[in-house]
Design an enzyme around this catalytic site. Sequence first.
Site, PDB file in Angstrom:
ATOM      1  N   LYS A  68       0.714  -1.253  -0.115  1.00 62.65           N
ATOM      2  CA  LYS A  68      -0.129   0.029   0.057  1.00 62.65           C
ATOM      3  C   LYS A  68       1.060   1.228  -0.036  1.00 62.65           C
ATOM      4  O   LYS A  68       2.023   1.418   0.660  1.00 62.65           O
ATOM      5  CB  LYS A  68      -1.096   0.078   1.135  1.00 62.65           C
ATOM      6  CG  LYS A  68      -1.869   1.015   1.269  1.00 62.65           C
ATOM      7  CD  LYS A  68      -2.922   1.079   2.339  1.00 62.65           C
ATOM      8  CE  LYS A  68      -3.875   1.973   2.331  1.00 62.65           C
ATOM      9  NZ  LYS A  68      -4.723   1.992   3.577  1.00 62.65           N
ATOM     10  N   SER A 143      -9.514   2.466   2.645  1.00 66.25           N
ATOM     11  CA  SER A 143      -8.732   3.140   1.895  1.00 66.25           C
ATOM     12  C   SER A 143      -7.768   2.180   0.896  1.00 66.25           C
ATOM     13  O   SER A 143      -7.154   2.699  -0.100  1.00 66.25           O
ATOM     14  CB  SER A 143      -7.853   4.024   2.647  1.00 66.25           C
ATOM     15  OG  SER A 143      -6.974   3.431   3.384  1.00 66.25           O
ATOM     16  N   SER A 168      -9.817   0.293   6.992  1.00 65.66           N
ATOM     17  CA  SER A 168      -9.300   0.274   5.540  1.00 65.66           C
ATOM     18  C   SER A 168      -9.035  -0.987   5.025  1.00 65.66           C
ATOM     19  O   SER A 168      -8.398  -0.959   3.886  1.00 65.66           O
ATOM     20  CB  SER A 168      -8.340   1.372   5.435  1.00 65.66           C
ATOM     21  OG  SER A 168      -8.827   2.507   5.554  1.00 65.66           O
TER      22      SER A 168
END
Lengths: 469, 473
Positions: A68, A143, A168
């Site tokens: 990420k 996210s 997330s």
Amino acid sequence: MFGLIKSLVKDHLYTLKSTKFDTEGFIEDVLAKSRRLQEQYSPFIAINDSANAEGAGGMLYGLPVSVKDNICTRGLQTTAGSRILEGYVPPFDATAVAKVRQVGGIVIGKTAMDEFGFGTFATTCAYGVPKNPFDKDRSCGGSSGGAACVTAAADFPHIALAQSTGGSITAPAAFTGTVGLTPTYGRVSRYGLIDFSNSMDKIGVISRCVYDSALMLSVMSGYDPLDSTSSAMPSQDYTKYMTDSLVGVRIAVPREYFSDVVDRRISERVMDALAQLEDCGATYESVSLATTKYAIAAYYLIAVSEASTNLAKYCGLRYGLHDSIDGNFDAYFSKVRSEGFGEEAKRRIILGTFARLAGFRDAYYLKALKVRTKIIEEFKEVFRKFDVIATPSMPILPPRFSEIERMAPIEKYNVDLLTTAPNMAGVPTLSVPTGTVGGLPSGMQLIADHFREDALVKVGSVCEGLKWK
Amino acid sequence: MEVMIGLEVHCQLDTKSKLFCSDSTDHHGKPPNADTCPICLGFPGSKPKVNKKAIDYAIMIGMALNCKIAERMWFSRKTYFYPDLPKNFQITQYEVPVASDGYLNVGSSRIRIRRVHIEEDPARLVHMGGDITSAEYVLIDYNRSGTPLAEIVTEPDFKNTKDVRAFLQKLASMLEHLGVYDSSEEGSLRIDANVSIEGGERVEVKNISGFENVEKALNYEIVRQNGMRRMEVEVERETRHFDAESRTTKSLRKKETEDEYGYIFEPDLPEIHINGNWMENVRSAMPELPDQRVARFVREYGLTDYSAGVIVYTDKRLADFFEGCCRIYGRPAEVANWTINYLLKSLNWRSERIGASKVREETFVELLQMIDSGEITERYAKELIKEYVDSGESPRKIVGMEGDGGAAPLEEAVAKVAAENRAAVEELRAGKGEVMGFLIGRVLAETGKRGDPKAIREAIMNYLNGPEAGMPR
């Protein structure tokens, strides 16, 4: 029933150990496939063209890993999904990344995310929005949207390093039919994780199956002298908790997580799962987590308060976005920040600055911290009698982008209804798929007591064998 | 009108590494920004890690200031945008400081200590082409960024600037005795002073380095505020900057209150518990403190409280110097007398502290021994000491009486004086002893006040009995 979901990763690592393997050719192939994924779904912010396998003989040797984009990778651009960090190449690896690289993991790219993690749908990313492989008009969740997208769409062995502050990992895992493991706060070092809300940020995993998440957690977890909030509890091999029997396992089912706000089709899937888990030896019982109704408000107050201080450092002076230097310092950083931050980041900076200001600090920031303590106590109380809590992962199925556009900020925040409480309590969660509803994935969230990821792996591994009507 | 002054003293703690990373705090001979890393530059993803030594030092300071030490404490973020702050927030302590509610006695007054807390020093700014308000641009040196500071906050207990000076001197001496502070580092002690005049608002003068500057800044500020009162202009609450060159203060900004910094708990650092064991370890490592040392000087060396106080509270190095001299020379009363009344005056005149001066125990003792042996007069020694402090040369070398080179100039001087004062010489020869003093005085003047009157008397007698007597030169 155990083993019905085949781990590509397990097979791949086994093959690597037992045969001669063309590493370079494999990596080239994976990068080519990643580029195709990018064209189809845009899950990446950067693809690592110079990806290579270090750590020969390590337990992940030859395994493609995506990271990420808020987790620092040495020599590879890291932006946290924000334009204000465009072009920033960290001089160091996050501890989690270093650990993965040490045992042979190959960092293939940086995955798309909401700017600094500020979103539930991965739609606030400055570098393109990842599309749901189940329906390209729909969100992957956020996210960690890019991480889930790659995981769901890749036809090569792969595990994603993801991160959660308030849901997330669970949200995108549920929306893409993947497994999302959010470890206990402090289980995995945060060193090198770009801060959103430091007291709640956790690096975790999104993967195709529970085994893969357990494997990655075993590699990443453990004490790190560079992160004072990392736990001294030694790491362990979490894959050993994979099982097919749940005899003696007690599951709590909190009423507040099955309210009318939750899509009935999703909660029915959870109830269906519980009935099947009972057949595997588990027992379940309804409980109440009454403080849940304060969780979203308290979560957002703490998150934006911390975030607004974390984002202060981005002023175009030392790294990331720069501009021509004119005017005084105040004028310069105001200009850079106006250009570099997206709308949601600006909203959270303003909210957070407000919540900790004189006259409001007691009513908002400090009160929110008290609510967090209450929520932790409530979870602790439940875990005195139960091994895991089971809830739906998300209250809705993956929404269309057009629907998200019409949502007011507060409506978006309310989608975090089921994930904020466990995330702010710092307890570990595991989101497992519960099949598809009308062609769209839904998920069940398992919650365990602090440092009881073993219980999640145990129950989660059995869930992989469940059948859906 | 009563003046009220409170101080915030920022002391750089003399630890090897910075407060939250392992970079060195010793930048000698290094270029700007050499001692930096992702942590003290605030790079994304970096996290602070507490240097326990800095906490030990702060606990020590708290104990020495008779404070209560916090059993539980934590760090907080103080947010404000300034180019010297890499994260645009400073990690400091807010709700619970490491130490609180103490005092320091200075002379007959007791100055209450509100709190002692730990925080990180920002980077050093160099204002180019002007001062803080007029510079064209600013250079930033992050070497200082993250240096541990102890901030010592007093209650507004000072009524005048003399007390402030005495307090700061004693405090600095105390910090040096604790070994937590290096006085030779420039800017290692920086002071913010809050000044108000009865009935008026409080004005903060920020970032003053050096005790003399504190006095100047406060004197200026008191005069300024008094002047405003007389003109019936209201004194506003604001922050001012002291300009050492013009010796004035300039307005920087209307003062924010503490609450406007939007403090939150520092979430990257867990709460710290200072248990009894930790406290005991620190306590047992506490060195002799200035008050104890004064008592010992009185007891061991027979000094008066006053003398011992001057020596110890002025400067730890001065106290060390005194003890060193006593070891070599003995006679503590003499050492104290010459140290306080002459050496210290010369140092002060040069605005120099003994540690940075050329004064050494061996050479200073040499000077005292020269007085004892009659090589020089006390009166001359008082002059000589200035030259000695200037040059740091051996006093014997300065006097030029080393070896046999010493005899000739005296005889020459006597001959010269005798030639110029023939009448006096005749009177002396005629038995008028009272003119001897006059002649000795003339000779002393001739030799630049060097020389021992006894030796001069002898030289004059030799002259009278010698061959050249009576001969015109």
